[in-house]
Design a protein around this motif. Structure first.
Motif, PDB file in Angstrom:
ATOM      1  N   GLN A  13       0.801  -1.226   0.000  1.00 19.65           N
ATOM      2  CA  GLN A  13       0.000   0.000   0.000  1.00 19.65           C
ATOM      3  C   GLN A  13       0.841   1.287   0.000  1.00 19.65           C
ATOM      4  O   GLN A  13       0.534   2.229  -0.726  1.00 19.65           O
ATOM      5  CB  GLN A  13      -0.919   0.010   1.223  1.00 19.65           C
ATOM      6  N   GLU A  14       1.898   1.307   0.814  1.00 17.28           N
ATOM      7  CA  GLU A  14       2.684   2.536   0.958  1.00 17.28           C
ATOM      8  C   GLU A  14       3.340   2.990  -0.345  1.00 17.28           C
ATOM      9  O   GLU A  14       3.099   4.113  -0.815  1.00 17.28           O
ATOM     10  CB  GLU A  14       3.734   2.345   2.059  1.00 17.28           C
ATOM     11  N   ARG A  73       0.777   4.027  -2.808  1.00 14.09           N
ATOM     12  CA  ARG A  73       0.220   5.350  -2.542  1.00 14.09           C
ATOM     13  C   ARG A  73       1.160   6.423  -3.123  1.00 14.09           C
ATOM     14  O   ARG A  73       0.729   7.415  -3.729  1.00 14.09           O
ATOM     15  CB  ARG A  73       0.072   5.539  -1.035  1.00 14.09           C
ATOM     16  N   GLU A 123      -4.617  -0.287  -6.242  1.00 14.49           N
ATOM     17  CA  GLU A 123      -5.035   0.078  -4.888  1.00 14.49           C
ATOM     18  C   GLU A 123      -6.330  -0.627  -4.505  1.00 14.49           C
ATOM     19  O   GLU A 123      -6.483  -1.151  -3.401  1.00 14.49           O
ATOM     20  CB  GLU A 123      -5.231   1.587  -4.839  1.00 14.49           C
TER      21      GLU A 123
END
Lengths: 142, 987
Positions: free
Chosen positions: B766-767, B770, B806
């Motif tokens: 996710q990081e 993002r 995502e």
């Protein structure tokens, strides 16, 4: 606010995110003095040194990431709250965590706000107006 | 009485009016009236009578007319007795005294037998002349008669004490009842037989042949006495008038002058029975009233007769039983004697040829010789048993003729004991022979002595497993003492008194064999008795036993005609061999592996347990050509062997010393590693079949001895084959079970790994994602102007890819969260609130598509709000996504389904073809192109996970073009504890 620029201290290890925060503050036309620390240990050292050197000013706002190398953000926050000089400093949490438990814990420790890092630019830019609001709000009670 | 005397018209009497009475008369009357002792007096020439209150009972009906009457009128019936006494007092002035004088008073309507103790004393007039008499009296009727009856009862009881038979009882009755003819003028004792006929067993006071006392009264026959009635209704009867009987002849009168006119009949109870044993007729004393005391006396007599008869009958039964037993014993002895004789002849005829054959069998195959030896050995054993029985029979019949000669008991006994040396060694026992020269000459019958010594030694060897056996001869006062001591299993205390009884065998004691007749020790005792000696035993369980035989020195205690002074010479007979040969067979040297390895050796091994060495050898020989055989001599060894090296099958005798067949079976079945080994029991005892056959024995099969070789092999073969198949099947089953378990375990681990991976991966992905997404956007925002059309296009792809990525990642996260067990117990969630949240979350899409969401009555369920929002939202999104041409309409409803609620989310969308109904809940299953319907293919998989987490299930009903209905069940919750929902669920 006087003519003195407010001091904002960002504690963030990820330069990409630090850059985004800077972008957001700029976009919000916030005229402040931003300094960045890249891990929790540096912040702890700063807390110590300002305890001793009362001549130096405290930052007006600390933007604190929770997921920090060396010393995690929540420990830093606890240290702030236990320091006689820093105790009332404004701390705004920036985190990638969406966990309600994280949010609750830092608010209990007296954080002035919690900002979850979003994956949309537009949303991320909202951090600017929020920081402005905090800086322009009531000051610390010291 | 004072009142009565004062009121009496005395002027009508010679005494004249009371006012005219002399002072002395007044004084006398005053004394009379003031006394509480019975008194009467007479005064004047007419002996006019006066009396006090205490005297009234004596007068009976004569009161009150006696007052003022002439004494000789009042007591007319006894005047001959008392008149002279009164005259004497008045004339001489000397007082009289009588004690217990019998007087027949007419005071109750009949002459009554009474007794009185009294004194007459003179009364004087005022002038000193004697003119009257004062009587002080005690009536003693009750005491005198009571004593008389008591005496009778006591004498009957005393006489009865020494009676054992019915005639004796009747004799006592006759004698004792005749001695009280006053209360019992006549008595008749009748006894009933089975049919109710009565027989006169005893009588008193009636002559033999008297018609009153018929010797026999037939059931229902005519007689003076109601025998039949009493037989059926045993209760006392009173015959108040015997006048009718008087026609038969004069009635007896006993000690009285007047004949009896009344009788009582009481039943004689039989102990433990309803019917009476008989009845007692008693002619009543005509001078006494039949009152409770008289009745009680007669009842007691009848009771004594009943008790006496009961004792006599019990004694008789006991005597008959004893006689019958003695008769049986005599018969048994005769039987033994006859049978033993009959057996000996054919035995001898069998044994001699076998011995001969064996002697000539030098060149024959060893298998044949072994068989011959087996026959011979068992023949000898049988012969020994028969001889012992015969000895017994002779002793009991008193026909055992001993020949007592002086013997060197020391040498004789040592020689006999030496027979046992090698057997004791092989048994691993220390054998001590300690024979000291004796202080005097001892006379023994040599053959009998041999039996005594050999039986005791053989017994010791049989019950001793470790330690020693010691035989000793020593002097003990006036006796030669033979003692045989062992450190064997001992005899329980309860068995000690019976140890010398014939056929008594100590149950459960540990011995080398349970072969044996239970006759050896009994025989020893009888033989010792013939020697005028005695035998004793001392024993403690698990410590050992010592038998001590004491024989008096000399010959004075022996019948002279059986004593011979010439000493016997020669070696002991061969009796010893039979004993040791038998003993050797108990020893474990024979417990060896069958006949060694065989050319066609099969892997199956059979364990054979039998305490009879011959049976063991025989069965082992039968099995040897086909199987490997391990033979052991008892259950304990069998168990050890099985535990050390489990065989394929166990053949076990039922009767074995120590652990028997059933116990062995129980031990084996109780252990998992031996529980399934087939066990075939061998049984020899008739009557044991039922126990062996019984389901509870747990044996796989059984064979009753004798069995044929073919039968044994067939059964063993069948069980081994069954066992092989069973083991194969079990092994296969076990293997497949293990494989399955391994596969399951791997799958579970892989699944867990995968979930963990999915979770961490999604989280860690996710990081950076993002970052990619946000900087692409920043790039697009700030630098699009610097890019050409293509560059801008590429950047757009980049942003879109990041966005989809995502979505996928958050879907995966949701999926792995959905499959985790909730950390806290589920609460109750109001589904209506959940649906509202969903509607709010999806407001934008709903508005955009113009969809209509219809909510039915929605209950509360057990669960957590976030996953439920997720569930409903996924399904509603799904319906919105796959909408058809017309305006979307989605209805959410619920209906009860057993313990659960069944929910439905129905739409009017494009529908799902039948063949995909099962697939739609799979991970990444997408039925359409991304261009048609964008999506991750995770949504429905998450739905299934959530439903399953709460114990429900989910399925779809749909047809293309007709919309889809997703159905799922969730556990019911309580309506009153609905929980506010919040919309923190994933999107």
């Amino acid at each position: 606010m006087t003519g003195v620029k407010p001091r904002v201290l960002l504690v963030e290890d990820n330069p990409a995110d630090a850059n985004l925060v800077e972008e957001a503050l700029e976009e919000a036309n916030l005229d402040c003095e931003l300094s960045v620390m890249v891990n929790g240990k540096q912040m702890m050292e700063l807390i110590e040194s300002l305890e001793l050197d009362k001549a130096q000013r405290l930052p007006d706002l600390v933007l604190l990431d929770l997921n920090l190398p060396k010393v995690p953000g929540d420990v830093v926050l606890e240290r702030v709250r236990s320091s006689p000089r820093w105790r009332h400093a404004k701390v705004f949490i920036i985190s990638s965590s969406d966990a309600p438990s994280d949010r609750e814990r830092v608010l209990k420790l007296g954080a002035v706000g919690y900002f979850r890092k979003p994956s949309s630019l537009e949303e991320f830019m909202e951090i600017g107006p929020r920081v402005r609001a905090i800086l322009e709000g009531p000051g610390p009670a010291n | 009485m004072g009142e009565r005397i004062r009121a009496f018209e005395w002027k009508q009497t010679p005494l004249g009016p009371i006012q005219g009475w002399q002072q002395s008369l007044r004084t006398a009357v005053n004394i009379l009236l003031s006394s509480r002792y019975a008194m009467w007096m007479c005064w004047g020439d007419d002996l006019t009578m006066l009396y006090n209150d205490a005297y009234r009972p004596t007068l009976g009906l004569k009161h009150p007319s006696s007052l003022g009457a002439r004494s000789n009128d009042v007591w007319a019936e006894i005047w001959p007795d008392i008149g002279p006494r009164i005259q004497k007092v008045i004339t001489t002035g000397v007082a009289t005294f009588d004690e217990g004088l019998q007087l027949f008073l007419l005071r109750s309507g009949f002459p009554e037998e009474t007794y009185h103790t009294f004194s007459y004393s003179p009364l004087t007039r005022d002038d000193g002349r004697i003119d009257g008499m004062l009587c002080v009296v005690t009536e003693e009727t009750e005491r005198v008669i009571g004593d008389r009856r008591l005496r009778t009862l006591r004498d009957v009881a005393a006489g009865m004490a020494s009676t054992n038979t019915e005639p004796e009882v009747m004799q006592v009755m006759r004698e004792q009842l005749a001695s009280n003819r006053k209360d019992l003028p006549f008595t008749l004792t009748y006894l009933f037989d089975e049919q109710g006929a009565a027989r006169l067993a005893s009588s008193s006071g009636a002559e033999t042949g008297d018609p009153l006392a018929p010797p026999r009264i037939e059931a229902g026959g005519n007689s003076p006495w109601p025998a039949q009635h009493l037989f059926l209704h045993p209760a006392a009867m009173r015959m108040e008038d015997l006048a009718e009987l008087r026609q038969l002849g004069p009635l007896p009168s006993g000690d009285w002058t007047m004949p009896v006119h009344e009788a009582v009949i009481v039943p004689i109870k039989a102990q433990g029975e309803d019917r009476p044993a008989g009845f007692l007729v008693v002619g009543l004393n005509p001078y006494r009233r039949y009152d409770a005391s008289y009745g009680g006396f007669i009842d007691l007599l009848a009771g004594q007769i009943a008790a006496g008869l009961g004792n006599a009958r019990a004694y008789d039964t006991a005597r008959r039983r004893a006689e019958a037993l003695a008769e049986i014993d005599r018969a048994k002895t005769t039987f033994f004697s006859n049978v033993s004789h009959e057996l000996r002849t054919p035995l001898t005829l069998m044994l001699s040829p076998v011995e001969e054959l064996l002697a000539q069998s030098g060149g024959r195959p060893s298998a044949e010789r072994d068989l011959l030896a087996l026959v011979l050995r068992n023949g000898l054993r049988l012969q020994k048993l028969v001889n012992a029985l015969l000895d017994f029979a002779r002793i009991e019949a008193g026909r055992m003729r001993a020949l007592f000669r002086p013997a060197d008991l020391c040498t004789l006994t040592s020689d006999l004991a030496a027979n046992f040396t090698s057997a004791m060694e092989r048994a691993g026992l220390q054998f001590q022979i300690d024979c000291q020269p004796l202080a005097g000459p001892v006379y023994v019958d040599r053959e009998m002595w041999e039996k005594i010594v050999l039986n005791l030694l053989s017994n010791a060897l049989k019950f001793t497993f470790e330690g020693h056996v010691r035989i000793a001869i020593a002097t003990c006062d006036a006796f030669a003492a033979l003692s045989v001591e062992d450190t064997g299993s001992g005899i329980p205390e309860a068995d000690l008194p019976h140890i010398f009884e014939r056929f008594h065998r100590v149950d459960g004691s540990r011995g080398r064999t349970i072969e044996g007749s239970g006759i050896g020790l009994a025989l020893v005792q009888e033989l010792v008795k013939l020697h005028g000696g005695s035998i004793q035993v001392e024993s403690r369980v698990s410590r050992g036993t010592t038998f001590t035989v004491l024989i008096p020195f000399g010959n004075a205690h022996l019948p002279p005609d059986q004593v011979h002074e010439d000493a016997e010479t020669g070696s002991p007979s061969d009796g010893g061999e039979a004993f040791t040969e038998e003993a050797n067979r108990w020893l474990p040297a024979h417990a060896v592996d069958g006949d060694g390895p065989l050319p066609t050796a099969r892997p199956e091994r059979i364990l054979l347990a039998d305490d009879n060495a011959d049976m063991r050898d025989y069965v082992a020989r039968l099995l040897a050509p086909h199987y490997r055989v391990t033979a052991v001599g008892d259950g304990e060894q069998a168990l050890q062997s099985v535990l050390a090296d489990p065989p394929s099958l166990i053949l076990s005798d039922v009767m074995m010393p120590g652990l028997d067949g059933f116990e062995l079976l129980k031990e084996l079945r109780a252990r998992p590693q031996t529980a399934t080994i087939p066990v075939v029991l061998l049984s020899a005892r008739a009557g044991e079949e039922s126990r062996v056959e019984g389901l509870d024995s747990g044996a796989d099969d059984y064979l009753i001895k004798p069995f044929t070789a073919r039968e044994l092999l067939a059964r063993v073969g069948a069980h081994l084959a069954m066992q092989r198949r069973r083991m194969e099947a079990e092994r296969e089953l076990e293997e497949s079970r293990a494989t399955l378990q391994r596969a399951n375990e791997e799958l579970r681990r892989a699944n867990a790994d995968l979930e963990q991976f999915a979770y961490s991966a999604s989280h860690d992905l996710q990081e950076p994602l993002r970052q990619i997404a946000i900087y692409s956007q920043l790039l697009q925002k700030k630098f699009t102007s610097r890019l050409d059309g293509k560059g801008a296009q590429y950047l757009a792809f980049c942003i879109e890819g990041a966005h989809r990525m995502e979505m996928l990642i958050s879907g995966l996260l949701a999926y792995s969260q959905a499959s985790r067990t909730p950390s806290s117990p589920a609460g109750t969630v109001n589904v209506r609130e959940v649906a509202d949240t969903v509607r709010k979350n999806l407001a934008a899409t709903i508005e955009e598509t113009g969809a209509e969401i219809v909510l039915g009555d929605l209950p509360s369920v057990v669960g957590d709000s976030a996953p439920l929002v997720h569930l409903f939202q996924n399904l509603v999104s799904n319906s919105l996504k796959y909408r058809g041409e017309q305006r979307p309409r989605i209805s959410i409803g619920a209906s009860p389904d057993g313990e659960m609620w069944r929910f439905s989310v129905a739409d009017n969308g494009i529908g799902i073809p039948q063949e995909f109904h099962a697939q739609v809940f799979g991970m990444f299953k997408r039925l359409h192109d991304r261009s048609e319907y964008p999506g991750t293919g995770i949504g429905l998989a998450i739905c299934q996970k959530i439903v399953e987490r709460y114990g429900g299930h989910i399925w779809v009903e749909s047809e293309p073009g007709c919309g889809s209905t997703f159905l799922f069940t969730l556990p019911r919750g309580s309506h009153d504890r609905s929980q506010a929902t919040s919309s923190t669920g994933g999107r």
